[in-house]
Every structure is written in structure tokens, then in C-alpha cells.
Design a protein around this motif. Structure first.
Motif, PDB file in Angstrom:
ATOM      1  N   PRO A 130       0.769  -1.235   0.000  1.00 33.47           N
ATOM      2  CA  PRO A 130       0.000   0.000   0.000  1.00 33.47           C
ATOM      3  C   PRO A 130       0.813   1.306   0.000  1.00 33.47           C
ATOM      4  CG  PRO A 130      -0.376  -1.262   2.019  1.00 33.47           C
ATOM      5  CD  PRO A 130       0.413  -2.121   1.109  1.00 33.47           C
ATOM      6  N   GLN A 150      -5.959  -0.099  -1.454  1.00 34.12           N
ATOM      7  CA  GLN A 150      -5.357  -1.173  -0.656  1.00 34.12           C
ATOM      8  C   GLN A 150      -5.555  -2.442  -1.487  1.00 34.12           C
ATOM      9  OE1 GLN A 150      -4.021  -1.085   2.528  1.00 34.12           O
ATOM     10  NE2 GLN A 150      -4.263   1.105   2.784  1.00 34.12           N
ATOM     11  N   MET A 152      -4.339  -5.387  -1.807  1.00 30.96           N
ATOM     12  CA  MET A 152      -4.480  -6.708  -1.175  1.00 30.96           C
ATOM     13  C   MET A 152      -5.137  -6.599   0.198  1.00 30.96           C
ATOM     14  SD  MET A 152      -3.396  -8.933  -3.357  1.00 30.96           S
ATOM     15  CE  MET A 152      -2.944 -10.466  -2.560  1.00 30.96           C
ATOM     16  N   GLY A 153      -5.750  -5.446   0.498  1.00 30.55           N
ATOM     17  CA  GLY A 153      -6.345  -5.292   1.818  1.00 30.55           C
ATOM     18  C   GLY A 153      -7.820  -4.964   1.754  1.00 30.55           C
ATOM     19  N   LEU A 237       0.599 -17.860  -0.716  1.00 25.66           N
ATOM     20  CA  LEU A 237       1.804 -17.063  -0.487  1.00 25.66           C
ATOM     21  C   LEU A 237       1.506 -15.598  -0.237  1.00 25.66           C
ATOM     22  CD1 LEU A 237       3.987 -18.677  -3.255  1.00 25.66           C
ATOM     23  CD2 LEU A 237       4.499 -18.734  -0.833  1.00 25.66           C
ATOM     24  N   THR A 238       0.262 -15.168  -0.460  1.00 26.51           N
ATOM     25  CA  THR A 238      -0.022 -13.749  -0.241  1.00 26.51           C
ATOM     26  C   THR A 238      -1.083 -13.570   0.838  1.00 26.51           C
ATOM     27  OG1 THR A 238      -1.524 -13.807  -2.123  1.00 26.51           O
ATOM     28  CG2 THR A 238       0.694 -12.985  -2.524  1.00 26.51           C
ATOM     29  N   SER A 239      -2.352 -13.726   0.491  1.00 19.97           N
ATOM     30  CA  SER A 239      -3.405 -13.394   1.454  1.00 19.97           C
ATOM     31  C   SER A 239      -3.780 -14.563   2.348  1.00 19.97           C
ATOM     32  CB  SER A 239      -4.646 -12.950   0.697  1.00 19.97           C
ATOM     33  OG  SER A 239      -5.191 -14.047   0.001  1.00 19.97           O
ATOM     34  N   GLU A 240      -3.284 -15.753   2.068  1.00 18.56           N
ATOM     35  CA  GLU A 240      -3.651 -16.964   2.794  1.00 18.56           C
ATOM     36  C   GLU A 240      -5.159 -17.199   2.818  1.00 18.56           C
ATOM     37  OE1 GLU A 240      -1.545 -17.678   6.386  1.00 18.56           O
ATOM     38  OE2 GLU A 240       0.214 -16.574   5.718  1.00 18.56           O
ATOM     39  N   ASN A 242      -7.541 -15.071   3.211  1.00 18.75           N
ATOM     40  CA  ASN A 242      -8.345 -14.165   4.025  1.00 18.75           C
ATOM     41  C   ASN A 242      -8.931 -13.048   3.176  1.00 18.75           C
ATOM     42  OD1 ASN A 242      -7.684 -15.643   6.308  1.00 18.75           O
ATOM     43  ND2 ASN A 242      -5.782 -14.505   6.585  1.00 18.75           N
ATOM     44  N   LEU A 243      -9.779 -12.252   3.794  1.00 23.99           N
ATOM     45  CA  LEU A 243     -10.381 -11.082   3.150  1.00 23.99           C
ATOM     46  C   LEU A 243     -11.169 -11.457   1.904  1.00 23.99           C
ATOM     47  CD1 LEU A 243      -7.309  -8.678   3.373  1.00 23.99           C
ATOM     48  CD2 LEU A 243      -9.200  -8.883   4.983  1.00 23.99           C
TER      49      LEU A 243
ATOM     50  N   SER B 254      -3.918  -4.807   4.981  1.00 27.09           N
ATOM     51  CA  SER B 254      -3.122  -5.272   3.831  1.00 27.09           C
ATOM     52  C   SER B 254      -1.867  -5.974   4.304  1.00 27.09           C
ATOM     53  CB  SER B 254      -2.690  -4.098   2.957  1.00 27.09           C
ATOM     54  OG  SER B 254      -3.785  -3.559   2.297  1.00 27.09           O
ATOM     55  N   ASN B 255      -1.145  -5.309   5.200  1.00 25.55           N
ATOM     56  CA  ASN B 255       0.107  -5.884   5.683  1.00 25.55           C
ATOM     57  C   ASN B 255      -0.124  -7.159   6.483  1.00 25.55           C
ATOM     58  OD1 ASN B 255       1.550  -3.817   4.545  1.00 25.55           O
ATOM     59  ND2 ASN B 255       1.664  -2.630   6.425  1.00 25.55           N
ATOM     60  N   ASN B 257      -2.226  -9.379   6.193  1.00 29.66           N
ATOM     61  CA  ASN B 257      -2.568 -10.548   5.399  1.00 29.66           C
ATOM     62  C   ASN B 257      -1.567 -10.849   4.304  1.00 29.66           C
ATOM     63  OD1 ASN B 257      -5.239 -11.638   6.406  1.00 29.66           O
ATOM     64  ND2 ASN B 257      -5.605  -9.444   6.328  1.00 29.66           N
ATOM     65  N   ALA B 258      -0.469 -10.107   4.259  1.00 27.63           N
ATOM     66  CA  ALA B 258       0.600 -10.433   3.311  1.00 27.63           C
ATOM     67  C   ALA B 258       1.562 -11.366   4.022  1.00 27.63           C
ATOM     68  CB  ALA B 258       1.309  -9.168   2.866  1.00 27.63           C
ATOM     69  N   LYS B 259       2.227 -12.227   3.233  1.00 25.40           N
ATOM     70  CA  LYS B 259       3.185 -13.155   3.841  1.00 25.40           C
ATOM     71  C   LYS B 259       4.268 -12.357   4.563  1.00 25.40           C
ATOM     72  CE  LYS B 259       3.913 -17.698   3.797  1.00 25.40           C
ATOM     73  NZ  LYS B 259       2.823 -18.622   4.094  1.00 25.40           N
TER      74      LYS B 259
END
Lengths: 293, 442
Positions: A130, A150, A152-153, A237-240, A242-243, B254-255, B257-259
Motif C-alpha cells: 500500500p 489497498q 491486497m487489503g 503465499l499472499t493473502s492466505e 483471508n479477506l 493489507s500488511n 494478510n501479506a506473507k
């Protein structure tokens, strides 16, 4: 001994290793997955109690599983359509047109395919980050601050961010596949068409597309399989998951190895049936008379 | 002749391909006549040094034991694989409440050894001894041994907040929110969290603050009405205010949920972009490389509900346990007792780890000035909240994910997908299911 018998023995002997390996590493585990799905079982070593269709009953009322399947379908559909169109377009441009830097573009498009999905997840984490991420920084630089997100958020956007990353990595591979069949189309067909007054677009739809149709059909099955697999790894590898970005294989993995082995295998069975059925349907509906040149 | 050659070749081919599949577990190398004690540890913020020292001291005291230490970042994956081959560790250091739920699964499948006799032999603090962390099933038998304890409250920068600094340290929630409003005007967020799982100790402390030990116990033991009280609602409202856009550092979700993105949220506190975060003492080592010299960590207990009200701080423990199928149970038990011996406690303390013995206050008092002493001083003004979720039958509720329901929902509160009321009803529904599927000790 007659020659035919000897030959068939030879064929059998040659095939045997492969068959044995497939049997041990594919068939037996698959049967085991189907079997375990009907048991309550915590992990590999724990006791199993037969539960009938219990795991499946729970699964079909499980909102997270339904979300995972919806996302998987969304991924398969969007990634297939967009990648297919872009890959065919780029392949046509790179085979039919002449411009400077053609080979350079071939390499550029293919590079993502050489990278492992772990690296791709790393790259996109850096792009979507972000505050310091490339994407938001770039948008800020060119004065489009209002587009900063955001990536990935935000649950409304996250799935599209993931899809964009997966399309980026897939284009090169499919482009090369289409290019290989396009280059084998004889040039005289295009010459004849242009003498008859057919423009580039018409040539594409009348010659190129029908002649690579068989190739496209094959790749459609690849799309289904690779999207299901790669989206799992990317999400893991990124959000697992979630969301709101849960995908089917990720949900299976997170359950199967967190003390719910039987339940996880039930998810596995559903994914197995789903991907098989989807591939079969796609194969059926895209069936056309094969054109030869 | 040709037939024989063909058959021979194809057999060789098949054999060579299959040969790769059979790999016998490597024999323990060169342990000689010594008894091997396999200590398998999660590789985390506490580092490896303290365990190496513990092992050396234990070997010195027991010359015929060879302690084999192993640190794995993905410990459950490694152990699951080995368990499937019939291989078991002798001592495992892996905590409750991890996403993999490995320790809980092992407990639920009776793969953890009853160590009540060890607990009887050691000088463990009564509060810990009687907690449901040690007595997991609440049946008087002990299964997990706390390796260390640490207060887990809100971590902040004492150079930025405190007496005579830019901001004043809040003592009540009202002051806390007021500080948040003040900081927002300076472009700084009041709060961030590394990942939603870090709310575990905060939740314990918060429940104890709003509803007393009674509420905490009823939540941890799945009383079906636990979440329906006003006190529970008050705790939920505080959490949802903490993670509302007014107070939460914008990149948090965001952070989180990031690896490995949790370090970015932790860095936000170090960089002064956010003021507070729930954490534990390991954050000091974890972030040491990117912490400037003029930064100093502080630990704030939860603010009080009203002026002069009682304050609480979560007391976090890390656990070791012995697999039921361990080969070397006797030495494993001796090793656990060794951790609580004067020597063991001393070694742990040198590494900044406090073993929860009955006289841990003296241990802390005898330590050199430093973070451990400073962090533990939080108990001067706040009471500890301690406890773990009771076991439930995961086989009957396969689709239920307790961590996602309780802590994962906090992300949804933060993104606005869920309101505080929805969070409360989600929890209430879940607790009805859990109360019907509690694991009762056999």
C-alpha cells in the motif's frame, strides 16, 4: 515364438514402469482421498471413524467453502477469457506483423513463465504494497492519487488483484503455444486471401482462428487445471485466503493439515469432480470439425 | 536370449525408478552409547541460543544423555510427516493457538503425555499450575508445561509517548481515544496490529477488565451465553473502535494478510506511523535490525475503564510438551524439570526469558536492568489475565475455525465488512455450537 507376441511383450515391458509409477503415485493416493473423505480423521496417523456423508453435508452448508468455489469459478472464467484473448492477440501480432523489437517482446512476454510462482507472489507483494508499492507510488506520481487502493487489503478488490497477477504470468506461455501453431499455417493461404481482398481482421477470423482451434481447445483444459493450481499457490503465499480471497485448494490445504484431515479430503473430492467435469464440459462444447490445411 | 535381455533391461529400469522412493529414516548419527533426547522447536523470535545453553547444561548434569536440538520454521509439517512414519520427538516446543493448530490436534487425539508427575516435582507458580493452559482438559491432569511467560500488552515508543514527551501516556480508555484524536491531527494512527492473531492476549485482558474473571472463564470454556452480556458487548465495542478507520493505521489489514507482512505493521510503530500495537517481548529481537538507536520499547497495560479503575495485561505463555509416543520419556521429563531448576531458570533469565516459577518476582528482581525487567514492571500497576480456549470436538465441527471466527473477524471489522453487532452475534452463534461440542475429559 512369433514376432507379434515378442513385440507385445516388449511394449508391455516398456510401459510397465510408467504404469506402476502412475498406479503408486496417482491411482492409489486418489482412491485414498476418496476413502478418507468418508471418515472423521484428524491427521495421517490418528484414528478414523466412519462418518458416511457427514463431511459432505457439512461442506455444502459451509459458507467459506461456497465462497472458495465461487472464487475458483470466477478465477477460471476471468483468467481464461482475458488470457486467451490477449495471448491470441499478441501471438498474431508477433507472427503476422513485422515491427522493430519483435524478438524482444517475445522474450519479455515469456519471462513471467520462467519465474516460479513464489517469485511472482513476491513481485506482486511489492507491486501491491500500500505505501511503498510500485503501483500506488506510480499512480501518485502521475497525479492519479484517487485511484490508489489497498490492493491486497480491500475485500472488494483483492480477487481482481490476484487475477491480474495470474493473467500476467500466464500470457507468455499460452502466447508461445498459439504462436507455434500459427507459424505452421502456410503463407499461401494468407496470400490468396489478400488477393481476394480480405483485410487483416478477416484473415484472422477466417484463417488463423479456425486453423488454431484445436490448439485453443487443448489449452482450455490447461487453463482450468493451471488456474486451480496456481491460484492456490499464489493465495497461499499472499493473502492466505483471508479477506474474501479463499480458493478451493487453499481451503482444502488449510483444513487437511490443521487437524481436519477427513474434512480436507472431502473438499479434495469436490475439487476433483469439479475440475474433471469442467474440463469435460469445455471439451464438449468447443467440439468443431477439425480443419486441415 | 533377446527375451531375457529385454526383460532384464525393463526390470532394471523399473527398479531404478522405484529405488528413489524407499528412504529409510537416517539412523541417529554417532550418539554412541548415549541416550538420545530429541528436542524439536518452533523457530521463532526467541532465538536458538537459550535452548543450546539449556541443552549443554542438561548434558553436563546428565553425561549419558545426548540432547539433539532441531529448529524448524514449519515445525508442524515436519512433525506430521515424521509422525506418519512412526517417528516422534521426545520434547516438543510448539504453542497453543497457532494457525496450524498442531498442539491442539495432538491433544485432541491423545498424543500428548500426561506430565502431572513433573508438575508436582517443580516449583511452578500456582496461577499457572491451575490454569487451563497446563490442565488443558480441566480434569486435574497436566499436559503442557509453560516454558516462559511474558506480559503481552500494547507496545509503544517511550521516546514518543510518556512524561515530558510529545504525547502523554493514557491511563483510561477515554484518554486513549483522546490521544488517538490528537495523533490523527498529526497524521499518526493510534493503533495497528501485526496480524489478527495478536489479539489473543488482548482479548483475555479486555474480557477480564469488562466482565471480571467470570466473563473470561465463561468465554474460554464456551458458556453458550458468554457473549450476550453487556460486559462482553463492551469488550467488543472497544475492539471495533480500536480497528475503526479513525484509529487504525490504514495499511494494517493489507500488511497483516501479506506473507510476513506483520513486520511491516510492527515497523509502522517503530517509524512512528502508529502509536500502539498488541505484541510480546520477542518483538524487541525480531525487529532489532530495523530499530533505530533512539527508539525505546515500552509496554502499556490495557487502559482502565474509568479513572482509577483496575488495569489488566494479558499474560502470554509458551509451552513445551512430551508426545505420548516419545521413546525417551524419562529423560524428557527430567529435561522439563531441569527447565524449572535453579540452573535452568538462570539460563532462561540470561536470555531474557522468565520461567513462571513460584518465586519469579525474585528472579526478575535479581536481573540486570533491561527490557525484561521493564516489561515485567507492568504488573506493578496491572493484574494478569491468563488462560487458553478449552478443547472442543473438531471432528463434529469440521467447518468451524475458531481462530478465524474470533480473530479473523477483526480484519472484517477493520475493513467495514462486519459491524460490532454482527461480530457479537457471530461469536454468540459460534459459542452455542461450541458449548454443545465441548471435549469432556474421559
Amino acid at each position: 515364438m512369433n514376432k507379434k507376441k515378442a513385440q507385445s511383450r516388449f511394449v508391455f515391458a516398456c510401459l510397465a514402469p510408467a504404469v506402476i509409477l502412475v498406479f503408486i503415485f496417482m491411482v492409489i493416493p486418489t482412491i485414498d482421498v476418496f476413502k478418507t473423505a468418508f471418515f472423521k480423521k484428524s491427521n495421517f496417523v490418528s484414528e478414523a471413524t466412519f462418518a458416511g456423508f457427514f463431511n459432505f453435508k457439512v461442506l455444502f452448508n459451509d459458507m467459506r467453502f461456497i465462497e472458495a468455489m465461487q472464487n475458483t469459478i470466477l478465477y477460471v472464467v476471468l483468467i481464461t477469457i482475458i488470457t486467451l484473448i490477449l495471448a491470441v492477440l499478441f501471438a498474431t501480432l508477433l507472427t503476422r506483423e513485422n515491427f522493430i523489437g519483435k524478438n524482444f517482446f517475445r522474450v519479455i512476454f515469456y519471462i513471467p513463465n520462467i519465474l516460479s510462482i513464489v517469485v511472482i507472489a513476491g513481485i506482486f507483494s511489492a507491486i501491491y504494497q500500500p505505501t511503498n508499492g510500485i503501483l500506488n507510488t506510480f499512480l501518485g506520481m502521475i497525479g492519479l492519487d484517487f485511484l490508489q487502493q489497498q490492493w491486497m487489503g480491500n475485500p472488494d478488490i483483492i480477487n481482481y488483484s490476484i487475477i491480474a497477477a495470474l493473467i500476467w504470468q500466464a500470457i507468455g506461455y499460452y502466447m508461445v503455444m498459439y504462436m507455434s501453431s500459427m507459424t505452421s499455417i502456410p503463407e499461401n493461404l494468407y496470400e490468396a486471401a489478400s488477393l481476394e481482398g480480405a483485410g487483416k481482421v478477416k484473415q484472422f477470423f477466417m484463417i488463423t482462428l479456425p486453423l488454431i482451434w484445436d490448439n485453443i481447445r487443448t489449452t482450455l483444459t490447461f487453463f482450468v487445471i493451471s488456474t486451480i493450481n496456481l491460484s492456490f499457490m499464489f493465495v497461499q503465499l499472499t493473502s492466505e485466503g483471508n479477506l474474501g480471497s479463499e480458493v478451493a485448494l487453499n481451503y482444502m490445504y488449510n483444513n487437511a493439515f490443521a487437524g481436519k484431515y477427513g474434512f480436507g479430503m472431502a473438499i479434495g473430492v469436490c475439487i476433483f469432480v469439479f475440475s474433471f467435469a469442467l474440463s469435460a464440459i469445455i471439451n464438449k462444447v468447443t467440439e468443431r470439425e477439425v480443419l486441415q490445411y | 536370449m533377446k527375451k531375457i535381455i529385454t526383460a532384464g533391461l525393463s526390470f532394471a529400469m523399473a527398479a531404478s525408478m522405484l529405488a528413489g522412493c524407499s528412504s529409510a529414516p537416517a539412523e541417529d548419527a554417532d550418539s554412541g552409547d548415549k541416550r538420545v533426547l530429541k528436542f524439536d522447536s518452533f523457530s521463532g523470535g526467541n532465538g536458538e541460543e537459550v535452548f543450546t545453553k539449556l541443552a549443554e547444561a542438561f548434558e553436563a548434569a546428565n553425561p549419558d544423555v545426548d540432547v539433539q536440538l532441531r529448529f524448524e520454521k514449519e515445525l508442524p509439517d515436519v512433525l506430521n510427516k515424521e509422525n506418519a512414519q512412526g517417528e516422534y520427538s521426545d520434547v516438543v516446543y510448539y504453542n497453543l493457538g497457532q494457525p496450524s493448530g498442531y498442539t491442539e490436534t495432538q491433544l485432541n487425539t491423545n498424543e500428548v503425555l500426561d506430565i502431572s508427575d513433573v508438575i508436582e516435582n517443580i516449583n511452578i507458580d500456582e496461577n499457572y499450575k491451575n490454569s487451563n493452559i497446563v490442565q488443558y482438559y480441566g480434569d486435574g491432569k497436566s499436559y503442557l508445561l509453560p516454558l516462559k511467560t511474558t506480559p503481552a500488552g500494547f507496545f509503544y515508543n517511550t521516546e514518543l509517548i510518556g512524561e515530558g514527551k510529545k504525547y502523554e501516556l493514557p491511563t483510561t480508555w477515554d484518554e486513549f481515544w483522546a490521544l488517538g484524536d490528537q495523533a490523527r491531527e498529526d497524521g499518526i494512527a493510534l493503533f495497528t496490529y501485526p496480524t489478527n492473531g495478536y489479539f489473543d492476549n488482548t482479548l483475555n485482558a479486555l474480557l477480564k477488565e469488562t466482565g471480571g474473571e467470570e466473563l473470561l472463564t465463561s468465554v474460554l470454556n464456551y458458556d453458550k451465553n458468554a457473549w450476550n452480556s453487556d460486559a462482553a458487548k463492551q469488550a467488543i465495542d472497544i475492539i471495533s473502535k480500536l480497528v475503526s478507520p479513525d484509529y487504525l493505521y490504514a495499511d494494517t489489514v493489507s500488511n497483516a494478510n501479506a506473507k510476513d507482512g506483520f513486520t511491516m505493521n510492527q515497523q509502522a510503530v517503530i517509524d512512528g506511523k502508529a502509536l500502539f500495537m498488541p505484541n510480546g517481548d520477542w518483538v524487541v529481537n525480531e525487529m532489532a535490525d530495523t530499530t533505530p538507536e533512539d527508539f525505546h520499547w515500552g509496554l502499556l497495560p490495557l487502559p482502565a475503564l474509568e479513572e482509577g479503575g483496575e488495569r489488566f495485561v494479558g499474560s502470554m505463555t509458551e509451552q513445551v510438551w512430551i508426545p505420548a509416543q516419545a521413546k525417551n520419556v524419562d529423560d524428557a521429563k527430567a529435561f522439563l524439570e531441569f527447565i524449572y531448576s535453579d540452573e535452568g531458570v538462570q539460563i532462561m533469565a540470561e536470555g531474557g526469558n522468565i520461567v513462571p516459577t513460584a518465586n519469579m518476582t525474585e528472579t526478575i528482581a535479581a536481573m540486570e536492568d533491561g527490557y525484561t525487567k521493564e516489561f515485567f514492571s507492568v504488573y506493578d500497576e496491572a493484574s494478569a489475565a491468563l488462560g487458553a480456549f478449552a478443547p472442543y470436538n473438531t471432528d463434529n465441527l469440521p467447518d468451524f475455525d475458531r481462530a478465524a471466527t474470533v480473530f479473523g473477524s477483526i480484519d472484517s471489522l477493520a475493513t467495514g465488512e462486519m459491524t460490532a453487532d454482527e461480530y457479537q452475534s457471530t461469536l454468540a452463534d459460534a459459542w452455542v455450537k461450541l458449548s454443545e461440542n465441548k471435549t469432556i475429559a474421559e
